[in-house]
Design a protein around this motif. Structure first.
Motif, PDB file in Angstrom:
ATOM      1  N   LEU A 274      19.115  38.004  23.165  1.00 28.64           N
ATOM      2  CA  LEU A 274      19.442  36.775  23.889  1.00 28.64           C
ATOM      3  C   LEU A 274      18.405  36.434  24.943  1.00 28.64           C
ATOM      4  O   LEU A 274      18.197  35.257  25.268  1.00 28.64           O
ATOM      5  N   TYR A 275      17.759  37.446  25.504  1.00 30.67           N
ATOM      6  CA  TYR A 275      16.713  37.183  26.495  1.00 30.67           C
ATOM      7  C   TYR A 275      15.540  36.456  25.848  1.00 30.67           C
ATOM      8  O   TYR A 275      15.068  35.430  26.356  1.00 30.67           O
ATOM      9  N   MET A 276      15.054  36.985  24.738  1.00 33.09           N
ATOM     10  CA  MET A 276      13.891  36.370  24.103  1.00 33.09           C
ATOM     11  C   MET A 276      14.226  34.995  23.534  1.00 33.09           C
ATOM     12  O   MET A 276      13.373  34.103  23.523  1.00 33.09           O
ATOM     13  N   ASP A 277      15.456  34.807  23.081  1.00 35.02           N
ATOM     14  CA  ASP A 277      15.862  33.476  22.620  1.00 35.02           C
ATOM     15  C   ASP A 277      15.739  32.464  23.752  1.00 35.02           C
ATOM     16  O   ASP A 277      15.218  31.352  23.567  1.00 35.02           O
ATOM     17  N   ALA A 278      16.204  32.844  24.937  1.00 37.36           N
ATOM     18  CA  ALA A 278      16.155  31.927  26.085  1.00 37.36           C
ATOM     19  C   ALA A 278      14.727  31.741  26.581  1.00 37.36           C
ATOM     20  O   ALA A 278      14.329  30.633  26.979  1.00 37.36           O
ATOM     21  N   VAL A 279      13.918  32.804  26.555  1.00 31.66           N
ATOM     22  CA  VAL A 279      12.515  32.697  26.942  1.00 31.66           C
ATOM     23  C   VAL A 279      11.810  31.682  26.054  1.00 31.66           C
ATOM     24  O   VAL A 279      11.100  30.778  26.534  1.00 31.66           O
ATOM     25  N   GLN A 280      11.969  31.817  24.765  1.00 32.13           N
ATOM     26  CA  GLN A 280      11.274  30.942  23.830  1.00 32.13           C
ATOM     27  C   GLN A 280      11.753  29.508  23.946  1.00 32.13           C
ATOM     28  O   GLN A 280      10.964  28.565  23.755  1.00 32.13           O
ATOM     29  N   GLN A 281      13.017  29.317  24.301  1.00 31.34           N
ATOM     30  CA  GLN A 281      13.511  27.962  24.522  1.00 31.34           C
ATOM     31  C   GLN A 281      12.805  27.324  25.717  1.00 31.34           C
ATOM     32  O   GLN A 281      12.399  26.149  25.664  1.00 31.34           O
ATOM     33  N   ASN A 282      12.638  28.084  26.794  1.00 35.62           N
ATOM     34  CA  ASN A 282      11.922  27.565  27.966  1.00 35.62           C
ATOM     35  C   ASN A 282      10.466  27.261  27.636  1.00 35.62           C
ATOM     36  O   ASN A 282       9.908  26.245  28.083  1.00 35.62           O
ATOM     37  N   VAL A 283       9.835  28.130  26.868  1.00 43.44           N
ATOM     38  CA  VAL A 283       8.431  27.932  26.504  1.00 43.44           C
ATOM     39  C   VAL A 283       8.277  26.685  25.638  1.00 43.44           C
ATOM     40  O   VAL A 283       7.350  25.883  25.835  1.00 43.44           O
ATOM     41  N   ARG A 284       9.176  26.498  24.689  1.00 42.49           N
ATOM     42  CA  ARG A 284       9.102  25.304  23.833  1.00 42.49           C
ATOM     43  C   ARG A 284       9.238  24.031  24.660  1.00 42.49           C
ATOM     44  O   ARG A 284       8.550  23.032  24.411  1.00 42.49           O
ATOM     45  N   PHE A 285      10.115  24.045  25.656  1.00 42.34           N
ATOM     46  CA  PHE A 285      10.281  22.871  26.512  1.00 42.34           C
ATOM     47  C   PHE A 285       8.993  22.614  27.287  1.00 42.34           C
ATOM     48  O   PHE A 285       8.542  21.458  27.411  1.00 42.34           O
ATOM     49  N   ALA A 286       8.386  23.665  27.803  1.00 45.34           N
ATOM     50  CA  ALA A 286       7.124  23.512  28.533  1.00 45.34           C
ATOM     51  C   ALA A 286       6.032  22.987  27.624  1.00 45.34           C
ATOM     52  O   ALA A 286       5.182  22.180  28.062  1.00 45.34           O
ATOM     53  N   GLU A 287       6.003  23.419  26.374  1.00 40.16           N
ATOM     54  CA  GLU A 287       5.012  22.915  25.418  1.00 40.16           C
ATOM     55  C   GLU A 287       5.177  21.422  25.201  1.00 40.16           C
ATOM     56  O   GLU A 287       4.188  20.677  25.140  1.00 40.16           O
TER      57      GLU A 287
END
Length: 306
Positions: A274-287
């Motif tokens: 769940l941590y990495m899922d949320a990390v990648q969601q934040n990164v995608r938004f920043a992209e």
């Protein structure tokens, strides 16, 4: 509830602005692993870190770093306990982390950023963020004196090395510990620090509104080289836009320097990480922000600064 609340962890169950909620969850994981009651040193450490950050600990002022605040500490501590739990449930023939080492790991998480806290009467620095470049070393010194007061004196010397796994004052490969088990605990802690903060629901807003001012105060936005000064982050918005490139660097650190320890969260959760899922969601938004998408950062991060 599908909508994750800003003050809650990746499971949307634990309020990470409430020390009692995190303390009880860590105690629950401890009891499940070791079939023992709440250990006094660990419970005392939770109470003391709250006192320290609220300015109630003798000789120290209250926390004044909005990004590296009590919520950040509690998020990292919760992630650390979960990684310890995941490791113990999947270690196979690997070395065991006994109950004392579990306590050490969690206590190091609680105090890993205490080097940002100024002493009362500090005349040289007006803000805790001015200690950014040496906050890990300051925290290591604090732990060396603190651990004997709660009955953890056997770890007073090694604790400082463990917290250095969260910082950049020393390359991970140069951190010396007396045995491999302490390197494992340090790697778990360094991993918890990265995945906890980058999975925060308000991570991007916190970078823009809180971390950038800390970087300015700490002298991190510019760097002197042999060819002159380099601008690392031109603005708060620039810091957010560079989140994807930071994530690439953090991913290499997680996988190479820290041995992929973040993967133990998947074992803890019994499925997805769940941590990495949320990390990648934040990164995608920043992209998407960096690509010029018509989007805005509107979340309101909670504050634990008095």
């Amino acid at each position: 509830m599908n909508f994750r609340r800003s003050e809650f962890d990746v499971t949307n169950r634990i309020n990470t602005t409430d020390p009692v909620c995190v303390k009880l969850e860590v105690a629950r994981l401890y009891a499940r692993l070791y079939s023992r009651e709440k250990p006094a040193p660990l419970m005392q450490a939770f109470d003391d870190i709250v006192s320290l950050y609220r300015g109630e600990y003798e000789g120290y002022a209250a926390c004044d770093t909005d990004y590296h605040d009590l919520q950040h500490v509690l998020e990292v501590t919760l992630a650390m306990a979960r990684l310890l739990d995941g490791y113990e449930h999947s270690r196979g023939d690997g070395p065991s982390i006994d109950d004392r080492l579990f306590q050490l790991g969690v206590i190091c998480a609680l105090f890993h950023d205490c080097g940002y806290i100024r002493k009362r009467g500090d005349k040289r620095h007006r803000h805790g963020a001015e200690y950014t470049s040496k906050h890990v070393s300051r925290g290591a010194r604090f732990l060396k004196g603190y651990l004997p007061t709660i009955g953890m004196e056997e770890f007073a010397d090694v604790a400082g090395s463990i917290v250095h796994f969260t910082g950049y004052e020393r390359p991970v490969a140069t951190i010396r510990v007396p045995s491999p088990i302490f390197k494992l605990i340090g790697s778990l802690l360094g991993s918890a620090d990265i995945i906890a903060q980058m999975s925060d629901r308000c991570y991007l807003e916190k970078c823009r509104d809180r971390l950038f001012p800390e970087f300015v105060a700490g002298g991190i936005t510019r760097k002197q080289t042999g060819k002159g000064e380099i601008v690392v982050f031109a603005s708060a918005e620039d810091l957010v836009r560079k989140t994807p490139s930071f994530y690439q660097t953090a991913s290499r650190r997680l996988d190479t320097d820290l041995g992929g320890c973040y993967r133990y969260a998947q074992t803890h959760f019994g499925g997805n990480n769940l941590y990495m899922d949320a990390v990648q969601q934040n990164v995608r938004f920043a992209e998407r922000l960096g690509a010029g998408a018509q989007m805005a950062l509107r979340r309101q991060p909670p504050s634990t600064i008095n």
